[in-house]
Motif scaffolding. Sequence first.
Motif, short mmCIF file in Angstrom:
data_model
loop_
_atom_site.label_atom_id
_atom_site.label_comp_id
_atom_site.label_asym_id
_atom_site.label_seq_id
_atom_site.Cartn_x
_atom_site.Cartn_y
_atom_site.Cartn_z
N SER B 259 0.93 -1.03 0.06
CA SER B 259 0.02 -0.03 -0.09
C SER B 259 0.86 1.30 -0.03
CB SER B 259 -1.08 -0.01 1.03
OG SER B 259 0.10 0.24 2.40
N LEU B 260 0.34 2.41 -0.45
CA LEU B 260 1.07 3.51 -0.66
C LEU B 260 1.48 4.08 0.98
CD1 LEU B 260 2.19 5.71 -2.27
CD2 LEU B 260 -0.11 6.67 -2.49
N GLN B 261 0.20 3.88 1.69
CA GLN B 261 0.81 4.60 3.08
C GLN B 261 1.71 3.69 3.78
OE1 GLN B 261 -2.35 3.07 2.23
NE2 GLN B 261 -4.18 4.35 2.85
N CYS B 262 2.05 2.30 3.32
CA CYS B 262 2.87 1.71 4.06
C CYS B 262 4.27 2.03 3.49
CB CYS B 262 2.74 0.03 3.57
SG CYS B 262 3.34 -0.79 4.59
N TYR B 263 4.37 2.65 2.12
CA TYR B 263 5.59 2.92 1.54
C TYR B 263 5.90 4.33 2.00
CZ TYR B 263 6.73 -0.88 -1.37
OH TYR B 263 7.03 -2.38 -1.78
N ARG B 264 4.80 5.01 2.25
CA ARG B 264 5.15 6.35 2.74
C ARG B 264 5.51 6.40 3.92
NH1 ARG B 264 0.12 9.62 0.48
NH2 ARG B 264 1.04 9.97 -1.63
N ALA B 265 5.12 5.52 4.96
CA ALA B 265 5.50 5.58 6.48
C ALA B 265 7.14 4.87 6.37
CB ALA B 265 4.76 4.48 7.12
N ALA B 266 7.28 4.04 5.56
CA ALA B 266 8.55 3.27 5.27
C ALA B 266 9.56 4.35 5.00
CB ALA B 266 8.69 2.18 4.63
N PHE B 267 9.24 4.96 3.84
CA PHE B 267 10.24 5.96 3.36
C PHE B 267 10.47 7.10 4.54
CE2 PHE B 267 8.92 5.40 -1.30
CZ PHE B 267 9.71 4.25 -1.10
N ARG B 268 9.42 7.56 5.18
CA ARG B 268 9.71 8.53 6.33
C ARG B 268 10.52 7.82 7.31
NH1 ARG B 268 4.69 9.40 8.40
NH2 ARG B 268 5.64 8.19 10.30
N GLN B 269 10.20 6.79 7.72
CA GLN B 269 10.90 6.17 8.89
C GLN B 269 12.54 5.88 8.38
OE1 GLN B 269 6.95 3.90 10.18
NE2 GLN B 269 8.53 3.46 11.78
N GLY B 270 12.53 5.63 6.99
CA GLY B 270 13.88 5.18 6.57
C GLY B 270 14.61 6.45 6.07
N GLY B 271 14.13 7.66 6.29
CA GLY B 271 14.91 8.76 5.70
C GLY B 271 15.08 8.76 4.41
N ILE B 272 14.11 8.23 3.71
CA ILE B 272 14.18 8.10 1.97
C ILE B 272 13.24 9.23 1.46
CG2 ILE B 272 13.49 6.69 0.15
CD1 ILE B 272 13.98 4.15 1.90
N ILE B 273 13.83 9.86 0.62
CA ILE B 273 13.19 10.96 -0.01
C ILE B 273 12.30 10.21 -1.23
CG2 ILE B 273 13.34 13.06 -1.36
CD1 ILE B 273 14.52 13.15 1.36
N GLN B 274 10.97 10.43 -1.23
CA GLN B 274 10.12 10.01 -2.23
C GLN B 274 9.81 10.83 -3.13
OE1 GLN B 274 6.11 8.78 -0.90
NE2 GLN B 274 5.98 7.68 -2.69
#
Lengths: 353, 698
Positions: B259-274
């Motif tokens: 899910s997009l929410q999941c990736y958004r959370a993962a990116f934010r928590q992983g310091g990844i710029i989306q």
Amino acid sequence: MKGFYFISTESYSGKTGLILGLGLKLKEKNYLIGYFKPIGNLPKRFKNMTIDEDADYIAQVLELKEPLQSISPIVLTEETIEEILREGDFGYEERIKESFDHISQGKDVVLVEGGSGLAEGKFIKLATKDIPNLLDLLVILVAKGDNLRVIDEILEAKEELKERLFGVIFNYLPPGSEEKMEGVVKPFVKEKGINVLGVIPMDKTLLGVTIEEIVSSLKGKFLCCPEKGSELVETFMVGAMGQEKALRFFRRKGEKAVITGGDRADVQLAALETPTKCLILTGNLHPSPVVVSRSEELGVPIVLVPDDTFTTIEKMEMLIGRVRVHEPQKLKKMKTLVEEHVDLEQIYQAIKQ
Amino acid sequence: MLERLFSPSSLAVIGVSRDKTKVGRAVFDNIRRAGFKGPCFPVNPQTSQIEGLKCYPTIKAIPHRVDLAIIVIPSKFVPQAVFECGEKGVKVVIILTAGFREVGPEGARREREILKIARKFKIRVLGPNVLGLIDTHSKLNVSFVKEMPPSGNIAFVSQSGALGTFLLDWAKEKKIGFSKFVSLGNKLDISEIDLLKVFSKDERTKVIAFYIEGINNGRAFLKESQRVFKKKPIIAIKAGTTTQGARVVSSHTGSLSGSLQCYRAAFRQGGIIQAETVEDLVDLINAFSLLPLAKRKEVAIVTNAGGPAILATDACGEYGLPLASFSSRTLNYLRKNLPSYANIYNPIDVLGDALEDRYALAIKGVLQDSNVGSLIVILTPQAMTQPEGTAKVIIELSKEFKKPIVSCFMGGGQVEKGIEILSKKGIPNYLTPERAVKVLKKLNEYTFYLKRRKKEFFHFEVEKERAKKIVEEKLEERILTGPLANELLEVYGIKTARMKLARTLIDAERIVDEIGYPVALKLFSPDILHKSDVGGVVLNISSDQELAQNYYELRFRAKKFFPEALIKGILVQEMVKKGREVIIGVNKDPQFGPLIMFGLGGIYVETFKDVSFGLAPLSLEDAKEMVEEVRSSDLLRGVRGERRADISAIIDTLLRVSQMVIDLPEILEMDINPLVVFEEGEGCKAIDVRISIGGEGK
């Protein structure tokens, strides 16, 4: 020789299953057992004879030597019923007595399968309630569930059968009803002088259907894992939503088949993430090869069927939910249920006497 | 060992044809054309020579050590080739061949066979079904991309080969340099996680970029990125974010898109710029590879036209970038040096007749102001405008001040040469102000990630065994709700409203004697999902008469509307005092694990979808960010004279839920709805809890 007559408060109460479960158990205990179905109601043609389908199956499972004409001497069909109504009966009572004498020769116990409701068979002067006296049998009444109507039926049976009523087995008790059964229903019935032989909970395995049966009934074909064809599907779900909703939806049930379109890779994969027994893809739409790969990897059969989703659902509804105990897994389950929930000691004692 | 993937000392290409149009041959020719320094051995049993080089019948026949083998033969022969690589002692293999899981079970079986062989010989495998790999520094082009991109500091990993060819070709024209390019294909062995590890140590890589369709082990990816982002920025674009897109990902890769929410959370928590679009991705990798990071968020804008400056200001507002307020020294400087009719406040308008010198004055003025973090220079072509000269001015000043500067030379032919000068010297130019602002916003996001406090994880002492027992008891039913679900929450230190199950009215009266009026009555059935929607809940019952009346009413309604449903009884629950209602939810993602959701109850979640997400395990900072992220969180801080709600109790509950779902992997979903939050210092209480439990698929 002791004869137990299994009758029920209504149809599809699980008499056949109980007879099979108990029969296997008694066989295991080295009792010489026989089976008798005085009036067959599931006609099937076999080698130019009309035989009863369940009787045929039970005879096979319990490895009985007697001919089917003796095990199930009368099999009612549409035509025979019409003939009887027009011409009067054909002296069935004698035939039944003879056959029973024949099959009970040398047996420790004979399990006799009767009708649903006390009046069944009255039109040929062989009402369910009259058979025990005719063949000197002890009656085991199979009661489905725990509702008020069932209690009425039990009380009525006691009044009619008196001492011949050996006991009641409550079958298919829905989950969540245990407390009411133990706390209210059982004490009430016992208080009326009726023996409760057992309370068997609803078991989903018994409602299941094998994947092979699905394939043949839906005229489908396996795209992978045909070796899993003998596994049981207990229920089915239909998927037509996005992947996230599908995942949440499919998690609610285990041991299920998932019906969806061949082009819905997201739904198919979501189903594979949850406990799913098989995928049924409708409209002969082949799925993406990667999904077949994944499904095969997980050992979940994909069945491709020609009908559209709506028709497939209708057919599946016909297939699932009617308990038929014609699979080895179900037989095993029935035996376990009898072992765990029926007071077998009472039955052994009765056989001894 | 994986370093050998990028800098092998010797290569073998298995499946080189004499026919120049065949893929194996194209790859072989590419390797040689790119200028790989070491030996490259062709393998083909059907020929003895290719281009004057000796061709070997098998890899084992090569009388030399081979570091990296590239396999380009039909899929059915690949397992044998990998086996021979193992015997030869090759430790890294790239399988370019297609025809595996993407074509069906036969191919998938072949993949499994390869994996088994690879594990046996400890071989690492890239692919199968890949476009290949490029390293511009070791001059390695093991791919069927014809031309090497310019050398640079961006490492790009793509799950789509085609997106790679596009980006590399485009980069060549735009003179954007890459350090490495890898196409991942079917990800039989080497995945994003391995490459993160390699690139984090690679001195020539400054920026790591990903095109992602789905990640197989999301939690490991998250963990690795949490380590790597502190060293260098990670930029990712996630494809398949809509229902339709996700479906295409599924049929393409054979895995759920996530899910997009999941990736958004993962990116934010992983310091990844989306990056949200391919254009974003291109803009961002370029900017991150070229620009320094800003020390502060505030932006200055220098422009020669009003319209584009307003648009830029709007974009700053939209993306949450404040405009810098200049110091009085800067303002005096600008006043002194710019024409009196120029606007010296931010955005600075140097006016349409500005020549390069006026730009130089304004740019210098703002860059030396410590209130300014970054700068956008906007130039529109007007009669006197000097795009080339202005470009040179920007480049000169960018050397002097280590602040990120982006340009927005708007136009076509007239500004073309200016843009060329800028890009040659590492100043990214964007056609529109919005794109320029977006890039600065993302640079700031990265700075924010870097400044984030070290993640603090809490561990609460709980009776884990008791919790496990509760879950096991209901595992077969797959649903845990009512008193038992509340008990589970209590085990984890989350307070719940007291409740008990009544089977009869007499039961209900006894329960009321215990907990006292007022109470709520609720239908209790695992088959009825939304009981309040169907009138299955009655609140504020405060007398025996009301109790009796409503008890029977609920029973009656259940029979009438849900004749098939299993009604276990009626729950009698204490009425908790008024507070602000929030919802905490959990949904287990197949790749990333439990995703925790937070939002304010009622319309805020349902109508406005005002929710935030975080992946378990949550750190204290993650939980705080989740509460702050929802727009309606102001309501918790107190509006219109209302006192502040106990926000720390919400954060505490989020952390406890996080621990619970990590401790108990059987939990697939959970809804605490509502959690009533009292005023500050008074805590919170869970009212209704519904938990889905069970095993996942096989």
